[in-house]
Design an enzyme around this catalytic site. Structure first.
Site, PDB file in Angstrom:
ATOM      1  N   TYR A 109      -2.232   0.579  10.189  1.00  0.00           N
ATOM      2  CA  TYR A 109      -2.431  -0.064   8.897  1.00  0.00           C
ATOM      3  C   TYR A 109      -1.167   0.033   8.045  1.00  0.00           C
ATOM      4  O   TYR A 109      -0.701  -0.961   7.476  1.00  0.00           O
ATOM      5  CB  TYR A 109      -3.605   0.577   8.161  1.00  0.00           C
ATOM      6  CG  TYR A 109      -3.744   0.135   6.723  1.00  0.00           C
ATOM      7  CD1 TYR A 109      -4.302  -1.093   6.402  1.00  0.00           C
ATOM      8  CD2 TYR A 109      -3.308   0.950   5.673  1.00  0.00           C
ATOM      9  CE1 TYR A 109      -4.427  -1.505   5.087  1.00  0.00           C
ATOM     10  CE2 TYR A 109      -3.428   0.552   4.358  1.00  0.00           C
ATOM     11  CZ  TYR A 109      -3.981  -0.673   4.065  1.00  0.00           C
ATOM     12  OH  TYR A 109      -4.096  -1.085   2.756  1.00  0.00           O
TER      13      TYR A 109
ATOM     14  N   SER B 115       0.809  -1.209   0.000  1.00  0.00           N
ATOM     15  CA  SER B 115       0.000   0.000   0.000  1.00  0.00           C
ATOM     16  C   SER B 115       0.847   1.266   0.000  1.00  0.00           C
ATOM     17  O   SER B 115       1.916   1.322   0.625  1.00  0.00           O
ATOM     18  CB  SER B 115      -0.906   0.013   1.237  1.00  0.00           C
ATOM     19  OG  SER B 115      -1.523   1.261   1.422  1.00  0.00           O
TER      20      SER B 115
ATOM     21  N   GLU C   1       0.163   3.700   1.690  1.00  0.00           N
ATOM     22  CA  GLU C   1       0.170   4.181   3.072  1.00  0.00           C
ATOM     23  C   GLU C   1       1.491   3.849   3.769  1.00  0.00           C
ATOM     24  O   GLU C   1       1.793   4.412   4.823  1.00  0.00           O
ATOM     25  CB  GLU C   1      -1.003   3.593   3.848  1.00  0.00           C
ATOM     26  CG  GLU C   1      -2.364   4.138   3.435  1.00  0.00           C
ATOM     27  CD  GLU C   1      -2.596   5.575   3.872  1.00  0.00           C
ATOM     28  OE1 GLU C   1      -2.025   5.986   4.904  1.00  0.00           O
ATOM     29  OE2 GLU C   1      -3.348   6.292   3.182  1.00  0.00           O
TER      30      GLU C   1
END
Length: 333
Positions: free
Chosen positions: A147, A123, A125
């Site tokens: 996350y 990801s 992120e």
């Protein structure tokens, strides 16, 4: 006929991946958790064409048994606790599923057949407090949420298994990719769905968190195509999957409401209760490597993506209203 196992098959990416693989003649096996209620809405139209196996990324034994039974050529690990906001409230669960779940699947592949090709959904992120723009495969990571940290663990453990055990294991560092199958808790879908509800005068105002942050938003079916391409290469590698453009949540909302003849400023407001403890302000990916080595290009523009999602949610809200009217008339009768 090649066989592929897909975790997270009932989610956005998993359902599109299943469709994509079926179109290419695969036998598709989806791993699903046993729950008291089924959540197969996204795959209902293809459920007769795929095989669903009960399993769980918490349970190593179930993964090994499924791999032994089906002997897949490819595994796509798309399952995760995937909502950033939830990871702040459930950080341990996020780590168990998103980080250690990937490790359990890698270990199952290594135990059953190290020749299975493995895809890990990484990801954007992971970049978090971004160190350079745009972000490429060599950009340093600085995750800003449980996350992002969990995804970074899964990303690095995939690299470790590739380098330590000579496995075909690779990661797609996916920037935000959306569709009408996005969960309603995600900001893009929250915008498109509620724009449709405002249009139908069900509601008038919608609260949001910080819509000034910018993201690199693409179309989910484009991204699953890239995931498949990654497993068709002679050698495993990691790739950034992105459009190379960045847009704010405010821009998304403006386009969504304008598509329905509305002004977003009249119908959305900021609620600090919805802010994250730590925010990622700006993400924009550099997809040069994927373009050059995979021959991959996104096919849907940002404006087209917003239009697709709003049109789909208009149909959904209209069907919900029709259903409510039918139920009301039955109750009245």
């Amino acid at each position: 006929m090649p066989t592929a196992i897909v975790t997270g098959i009932t989610g956005q990416d998993g359902s599109y991946m299943a469709e994509f693989l079926l179109e290419r003649g695969y036998h598709v096996v989806g791993i699903v958790r046993r729950t008291s209620t089924e959540n197969n809405g996204r795959i209902a139209h293809i459920q007769d064409d795929i095989t669903l196996e009960p399993g769980d990324l918490h349970d190593q034994y179930s993964l090994i048994e499924i791999l032994k039974k089906h002997r897949p050529d490819e595994v796509y690990n798309l399952a995760a606790q995937s909502f950033v906001q939830t990871s702040w409230y459930q950080p341990v669960l996020t780590g168990e599923v998103t980080a250690l779940g990937a490790t359990r699947m890698l270990e199952a592949v290594r135990a059953v057949d190290p020749g299975i090709r493995f895809y890990q959904a990484s990801s954007s992120e992971m970049f978090g407090a971004v160190q350079e723009w745009p972000q490429s495969e060599s950009t340093p990571f600085y995750p800003r949420s449980p996350y992002g940290v969990a995804k970074l663990y899964a990303h690095w453990i995939t690299i470790n298994y590739r380098e330590s055990f000579d496995m075909y294991a690779c990661s797609g560092i996916c920037f935000n990719h959306e569709s009408p199958r996005r969960g309603l808790e995600f900001v893009t879908r929250k915008i498109s769905y509620n724009a449709a509800r405002v249009h139908h005068e069900i509601i008038d105002k919608v609260p949001f968190g910080n819509l000034t942050t910018t993201r690199d938003w693409g179309y989910a079916p484009d991204y699953v195509r890239a995931m498949w391409l990654m497993l068709q290469q002679p050698e495993p590698d990691d790739y950034v999957l992105a459009t190379g453009e960045t847009h704010s949540g405010e821009e998304f909302a403006e386009l969504a409401f304008a598509h329905l003849g509305l002004d977003a400023r009249d119908h959305i407001y900021t609620s600090e209760d919805l802010f994250r403890p730590a925010e990622v302000d700006r993400l924009i990916g550099d997809p040069s490597k994927a373009r050059e080595k995979l021959g991959w290009e996104p096919s849907v523009t940002f404006k087209e993506l917003v239009t697709i999602m709003v049109d789909a949610d208009m149909e959904l809200v209209e069907s919900e209203l029709a259903h409510a009217q039918i139920m009301a008339s039955r109750h009245g009768a």
